[in-house]
Design an enzyme around this catalytic site. Sequence first.
Site, PDB file in Angstrom:
ATOM      1  N   ASP A  94      -3.833 -10.653  12.619  1.00 10.85           N
ATOM      2  CA  ASP A  94      -4.058  -9.277  13.056  1.00 10.85           C
ATOM      3  C   ASP A  94      -3.158  -9.000  14.261  1.00 10.85           C
ATOM      4  O   ASP A  94      -3.372  -9.527  15.357  1.00 10.85           O
ATOM      5  CB  ASP A  94      -5.526  -9.070  13.427  1.00 10.85           C
ATOM      6  CG  ASP A  94      -5.835  -7.591  13.535  1.00 10.85           C
ATOM      7  OD1 ASP A  94      -6.506  -7.070  12.642  1.00 10.85           O
ATOM      8  OD2 ASP A  94      -5.360  -6.945  14.508  1.00 10.85           O
TER       9      ASP A  94
ATOM     10  N   ASN B 190       0.854  -1.194   0.000  1.00 14.31           N
ATOM     11  CA  ASN B 190       0.000   0.000   0.000  1.00 14.31           C
ATOM     12  C   ASN B 190       0.891   1.246   0.000  1.00 14.31           C
ATOM     13  O   ASN B 190       2.107   1.138  -0.026  1.00 14.31           O
ATOM     14  CB  ASN B 190      -0.945  -0.020   1.204  1.00 14.31           C
ATOM     15  CG  ASN B 190      -0.162  -0.150   2.491  1.00 14.31           C
ATOM     16  OD1 ASN B 190       0.604   0.724   2.856  1.00 14.31           O
ATOM     17  ND2 ASN B 190      -0.328  -1.291   3.175  1.00 14.31           N
TER      18      ASN B 190
ATOM     19  N   LYS C  70     -13.792  -0.341  14.809  1.00 13.97           N
ATOM     20  CA  LYS C  70     -12.505  -1.069  14.875  1.00 13.97           C
ATOM     21  C   LYS C  70     -11.949  -1.063  16.284  1.00 13.97           C
ATOM     22  O   LYS C  70     -11.380  -2.045  16.754  1.00 13.97           O
ATOM     23  CB  LYS C  70     -11.480  -0.410  13.943  1.00 13.97           C
ATOM     24  CG  LYS C  70     -11.349  -1.129  12.618  1.00 13.97           C
ATOM     25  CD  LYS C  70     -10.298  -0.499  11.736  1.00 13.97           C
ATOM     26  CE  LYS C  70     -10.676  -0.730  10.284  1.00 13.97           C
ATOM     27  NZ  LYS C  70      -9.830  -0.052   9.338  1.00 13.97           N
TER      28      LYS C  70
ATOM     29  N   LYS D 266      10.340 -16.187 -10.700  1.00 14.61           N
ATOM     30  CA  LYS D 266       9.505 -15.135 -11.292  1.00 14.61           C
ATOM     31  C   LYS D 266       8.378 -15.753 -12.124  1.00 14.61           C
ATOM     32  O   LYS D 266       8.630 -16.657 -12.933  1.00 14.61           O
ATOM     33  CB  LYS D 266      10.382 -14.230 -12.167  1.00 14.61           C
ATOM     34  CG  LYS D 266       9.611 -13.110 -12.819  1.00 14.61           C
ATOM     35  CD  LYS D 266      10.497 -12.246 -13.701  1.00 14.61           C
ATOM     36  CE  LYS D 266       9.640 -11.298 -14.496  1.00 14.61           C
ATOM     37  NZ  LYS D 266      10.432 -10.509 -15.445  1.00 14.61           N
TER      38      LYS D 266
HETATM   39  O1  PMT Z   1       2.776   5.951   6.718  1.00 20.57           O
HETATM   40  P1  PMT Z   1       2.104   7.234   6.328  1.00 20.57           P
HETATM   41  O2  PMT Z   1       2.234   7.526   4.860  1.00 20.57           O
HETATM   42  O3  PMT Z   1       2.532   8.394   7.174  1.00 20.57           O
HETATM   43  O4  PMT Z   1       0.542   7.037   6.590  1.00 20.57           O
HETATM   44  C1  PMT Z   1       0.097   6.819   7.889  1.00 20.57           C
HETATM   45  C2  PMT Z   1      -1.087   5.866   7.922  1.00 20.57           C
HETATM   46  C3  PMT Z   1      -2.255   6.475   7.163  1.00 20.57           C
HETATM   47  C4  PMT Z   1      -0.721   4.520   7.295  1.00 20.57           C
HETATM   48  C5  PMT Z   1      -1.428   5.648   9.430  1.00 20.57           C
HETATM   49  O5  PMT Z   1      -1.736   6.876  10.003  1.00 20.57           O
HETATM   50  C6  PMT Z   1      -2.628   4.732   9.590  1.00 20.57           C
HETATM   51  O6  PMT Z   1      -3.769   5.147   9.556  1.00 20.57           O
HETATM   52  N1  PMT Z   1      -2.356   3.405   9.803  1.00 20.57           N
HETATM   53  C7  PMT Z   1      -3.366   2.365   9.873  1.00 20.57           C
HETATM   54  C8  PMT Z   1      -3.711   1.911   8.486  1.00 20.57           C
HETATM   55  C9  PMT Z   1      -4.989   1.073   8.418  1.00 20.57           C
HETATM   56  O7  PMT Z   1      -5.850   1.347   7.685  1.00 20.57           O
HETATM   57  O8  PMT Z   1      -5.062   0.133   9.272  1.00 20.57           O
HETATM   58  P2  PMT Z   1      -6.285  -0.941   9.304  1.00 20.57           P
HETATM   59  O9  PMT Z   1      -7.589  -0.222   9.324  1.00 20.57           O
HETATM   60  O10 PMT Z   1      -6.057  -1.943   8.232  1.00 20.57           O
HETATM   61  O11 PMT Z   1      -6.028  -1.581  10.689  1.00 20.57           O
HETATM   62  C10 PMT Z   1      -6.468  -1.032  11.939  1.00 20.57           C
HETATM   63  C11 PMT Z   1      -5.384  -1.223  12.962  1.00 20.57           C
HETATM   64  O12 PMT Z   1      -5.014  -2.595  13.031  1.00 20.57           O
HETATM   65  C12 PMT Z   1      -4.107  -0.472  12.638  1.00 20.57           C
HETATM   66  O13 PMT Z   1      -3.625   0.019  13.848  1.00 20.57           O
HETATM   67  C13 PMT Z   1      -3.178  -1.535  12.043  1.00 20.57           C
HETATM   68  O14 PMT Z   1      -1.823  -1.267  12.301  1.00 20.57           O
HETATM   69  C14 PMT Z   1      -3.649  -2.779  12.775  1.00 20.57           C
HETATM   70  N2  PMT Z   1      -3.468  -4.020  11.999  1.00 20.57           N
HETATM   71  C15 PMT Z   1      -4.123  -4.198  10.812  1.00 20.57           C
HETATM   72  C16 PMT Z   1      -3.983  -5.387  10.126  1.00 20.57           C
HETATM   73  C17 PMT Z   1      -3.163  -6.397  10.671  1.00 20.57           C
HETATM   74  N3  PMT Z   1      -2.987  -7.555  10.032  1.00 20.57           N
HETATM   75  N4  PMT Z   1      -2.530  -6.181  11.832  1.00 20.57           N
HETATM   76  C18 PMT Z   1      -2.671  -5.027  12.498  1.00 20.57           C
HETATM   77  O15 PMT Z   1      -2.087  -4.824  13.573  1.00 20.57           O
END
Ligand code: PMT
Length: 410
Positions: free
Chosen positions: A307, A211, A338, A290
């Site tokens: 997660d 991403n 969330k 590849k």
């Molecule tokens: O890196 P930058 O360009 O500065 O951008 C920052 C950011 C937008 C990436 C950051 O501020 C942000 O919002 N990060 C979370 C991204 C996201 O959408 O996370 P999520 O909605 O998929 O997950 C929610 C939470 O669970 C997050 O805290 C994530 O780290 C965590 N997670 C998600 C999936 C996973 N498999 N394990 C996790 O721990």
Amino acid sequence: MTQFLANKHILLGVTGSIAAYKSAELVRRLRDAGAVVRVAMTENAKRFITPLTMQAVSGNPVHDDLFDLNAEAAMGHIELARWADLILVAPATADFMARVSEGHADDLLTAVCLASRARVAIAPAMNQGMWHHTLTQTNLQALRQKSMIVLGPASGSQACGDIGMGRMLESTEIVEQVSALFATGALAGQKVVITAGPTHEAIDPVRYISNYSSGKMGYALAQAAHEAGAQVTLISGPVQLPLPMHMQVISVTSAAEMHEAVMKQMSDCDIFMAVAAVADYRPQTTSPQKLHKTDEHMTLQLERNIDIVSAVTNLPNKPFVVGFAAETENVVEQARAKRTRKKMDMIIANKVGDGCGMGTDDNEVTVITAEAETVLPLVAKQKIARELIELIVQEQKAPDEKSTHPGYAR
Ligand code: PMT
């Protein structure tokens, strides 16, 4: 966030750059924030702004001569070095950076820098070509290694007509950052673990799913936590950012690696901040060779990644957990859900688009806990990070101890 400057003794060093005209405003802003300011000028600085101006705005005589008997009798360079809580050199020219990195002490300012035990912060200002020159970058690294704090520079149009890195930061940003330097202590004794950046989920040796996360938000938080006195471990996905100093940095590539690295840090972790944009899915199999195109269409079988944040919140002795939710629509509602689903203490609803979110320098967020929601409007990620640390510190306190952050809505 400038309250940490109250009664601080700031020695402002001014060197010979066109940006010296901004130093007068900088003094005003430092004093507005409660700091006591004295000014030391180099000979070349006086070609750009007069000592009279700096004396008038600072309310103190200007220091400019290492060998002036009268000045030495009033407040010599050693007294000045002892007086300062912080030496701030703004603007700092390439020449000043070179001389101070080599330990020169042949004028008042360099002598004070060498003699003082106070921290030294510099706000570089120079032509973009000079900034990018290997010699300047080498000096910069040397200064950082000597724990000198480097504020900026910013990028943009320059007095010489060039466009690029080398502009001195604006006074407001310098004052904010200098204030934050004194905010140490709020997280003293606490171990903070932060994930940042994207993860790469390999398809084959040359391709991956990922991403647009740049790591900027997570790195800014790691820096802010460090400035607040925390012992910081930053677990970073692949990013193009300079390696931060004064903290443990663990580089990982995939979500599985990030999960493993996080869990290893949890036994003594006080605060876990999941800022990383972790890939929810990974290819079911990674081809060892590849893949080549064959049919018109191709199907990738994906499987869920673990997660990480939920794995942490399910620990028996879980730390204080802060998550992020980057969303393009119904941002706050999705983040609230969330937070509950993943059992997080706090979640930061992160709008994506309109200049904030992934890859941007600025951010606009809503901080959500069980009892409160606080909007932090669009500003630099560094500033958001410092405000978040403040809110986390507040949130960790017992309910009757919680004080009033300006944006803290209960
Ligand atoms: O890196 P930058 O360009 O500065 O951008 C920052 C950011 C937008 C990436 C950051 O501020 C942000 O919002 N990060 C979370 C991204 C996201 O959408 O996370 P999520 O909605 O998929 O997950 C929610 C939470 O669970 C997050 O805290 C994530 O780290 C965590 N997670 C998600 C999936 C996973 N498999 N394990 C996790 O721990």
